[in-house]
Design a protein around this motif. Structure first.
Motif, short mmCIF file in Angstrom:
data_model
loop_
_atom_site.label_atom_id
_atom_site.label_comp_id
_atom_site.label_asym_id
_atom_site.label_seq_id
_atom_site.Cartn_x
_atom_site.Cartn_y
_atom_site.Cartn_z
N PHE A 1 0.83 -1.20 0.00
CA PHE A 1 0.00 0.00 0.00
C PHE A 1 0.87 1.26 0.00
O PHE A 1 0.53 2.25 -0.64
N GLN A 2 1.98 1.21 0.70
CA GLN A 2 2.88 2.36 0.69
C GLN A 2 3.42 2.59 -0.73
O GLN A 2 3.59 3.73 -1.16
N GLN A 3 3.65 1.52 -1.45
CA GLN A 3 4.07 1.64 -2.86
C GLN A 3 2.94 2.22 -3.69
O GLN A 3 3.16 3.08 -4.54
N ALA A 4 1.71 1.77 -3.44
CA ALA A 4 0.55 2.31 -4.17
C ALA A 4 0.39 3.80 -3.90
O ALA A 4 0.02 4.57 -4.81
N VAL A 5 0.68 4.24 -2.69
CA VAL A 5 0.62 5.66 -2.35
C VAL A 5 1.62 6.44 -3.20
O VAL A 5 1.29 7.50 -3.76
N GLU A 6 2.83 5.92 -3.34
CA GLU A 6 3.85 6.59 -4.16
C GLU A 6 3.39 6.68 -5.62
O GLU A 6 3.52 7.74 -6.24
N TRP A 7 2.88 5.59 -6.15
CA TRP A 7 2.41 5.59 -7.54
C TRP A 7 1.27 6.57 -7.73
O TRP A 7 1.22 7.29 -8.72
N THR A 8 0.35 6.60 -6.78
CA THR A 8 -0.81 7.48 -6.90
C THR A 8 -0.38 8.94 -6.78
O THR A 8 -0.93 9.81 -7.47
N ASN A 9 0.61 9.22 -5.94
CA ASN A 9 1.13 10.59 -5.87
C ASN A 9 1.69 11.03 -7.22
O ASN A 9 1.48 12.18 -7.64
N LYS A 10 2.36 10.14 -7.90
CA LYS A 10 2.89 10.47 -9.24
C LYS A 10 1.77 10.68 -10.24
O LYS A 10 1.83 11.57 -11.09
N ALA A 11 0.72 9.87 -10.14
CA ALA A 11 -0.43 10.04 -11.03
C ALA A 11 -1.13 11.36 -10.77
O ALA A 11 -1.52 12.07 -11.70
N ILE A 12 -1.25 11.73 -9.50
CA ILE A 12 -1.86 13.02 -9.14
C ILE A 12 -1.03 14.16 -9.69
O ILE A 12 -1.57 15.16 -10.18
N ALA A 13 0.28 14.03 -9.66
CA ALA A 13 1.15 15.07 -10.22
C ALA A 13 0.91 15.23 -11.72
O ALA A 13 1.00 16.34 -12.25
N LEU A 14 0.59 14.13 -12.40
CA LEU A 14 0.32 14.19 -13.84
C LEU A 14 -1.06 14.76 -14.14
O LEU A 14 -1.26 15.37 -15.20
N ASP A 15 -2.02 14.55 -13.24
CA ASP A 15 -3.40 14.99 -13.46
C ASP A 15 -3.97 15.55 -12.16
O ASP A 15 -4.81 14.91 -11.51
N PRO A 16 -3.52 16.74 -11.76
CA PRO A 16 -3.88 17.26 -10.43
C PRO A 16 -5.34 17.70 -10.28
O PRO A 16 -5.75 18.02 -9.17
N GLN A 17 -6.11 17.70 -11.34
CA GLN A 17 -7.52 18.07 -11.23
C GLN A 17 -8.46 16.85 -11.26
O GLN A 17 -9.67 17.00 -11.32
N ASN A 18 -7.89 15.66 -11.17
CA ASN A 18 -8.65 14.43 -11.25
C ASN A 18 -9.11 14.02 -9.86
O ASN A 18 -8.35 13.46 -9.07
#
Length: 169
Positions: free
Chosen positions: A90-107
């Protein structure tokens, strides 16, 4: 014709070998990860998602899929040793999701998924840092989509996991 045909073939080759085939491989790995999750093989799930992430051009879907697979794993694995592994995943999923949020911050949906990740981590570890991060991410999801019910549900869940049942209600 002498220029158009070779250019079209070149473009076709680039699209086929540079985009389509890697995405097909990533999709096959994702499907394999889904099957592994169904059978409770979560080490293989994370490995396949990692391999898919390395070759896929789509950096937004894989964190969502990994988070969902891990959410299912929590319910299926009461074993404490397995639970510790899933928490690390889950900690890895948090890192991945943070990167996805950086790519699409209005999602809003990415913030929602991240809030769910933090809710799982809060519930299973009782660490205040996950509660704080989860509340902040949920607030952002609420700001992006104030009419949706999902952020309110996550606020309630996070407050409950944090021991504040009154606020949860």
């Amino acid at each position: 014709a002498y220029i158009a045909v070779p250019m079209a073939l070149l473009l076709f080759g680039v699209l086929l070998f540079g985009i389509n085939l890697p995405e097909v491989r990533a999709n096959n790995l994702t499907y394999g990860a889904y099957l592994d999750g169904y059978y409770g093989r979560y080490d293989q799930v994370v490995d396949k998602y990692q391999r898919a992430k390395n070759i896929s051009l789509n950096k937004l879907d894989l964190p969502v899929l990994l988070s969902a697979a891990l959410g299912e794993a929590i319910g299926k694995n009461p074993d404490e040793a397995e639970l510790k592994k899933i928490i690390n995943y889950f900690q890895q999923a948090v890192e991945w999701t943070n990167k996805a949020i950086a790519l699409d911050p209005q999602n809003m949906f990415l913030y929602y998924i991240q809030a769910k990740n933090y809710a799982f981590l809060t519930e299973k570890t009782s660490e205040p840092k996950y509660l704080e991060k989860g509340l902040a991410v949920t607030q952002k999801a609420h700001e992006l989509s104030p009419g949706r019910v999902r952020p309110f549900w996550l606020f309630a869940q996070l407050y409950l996991f944090g021991g504040d049942s009154e606020r949860s209600l």
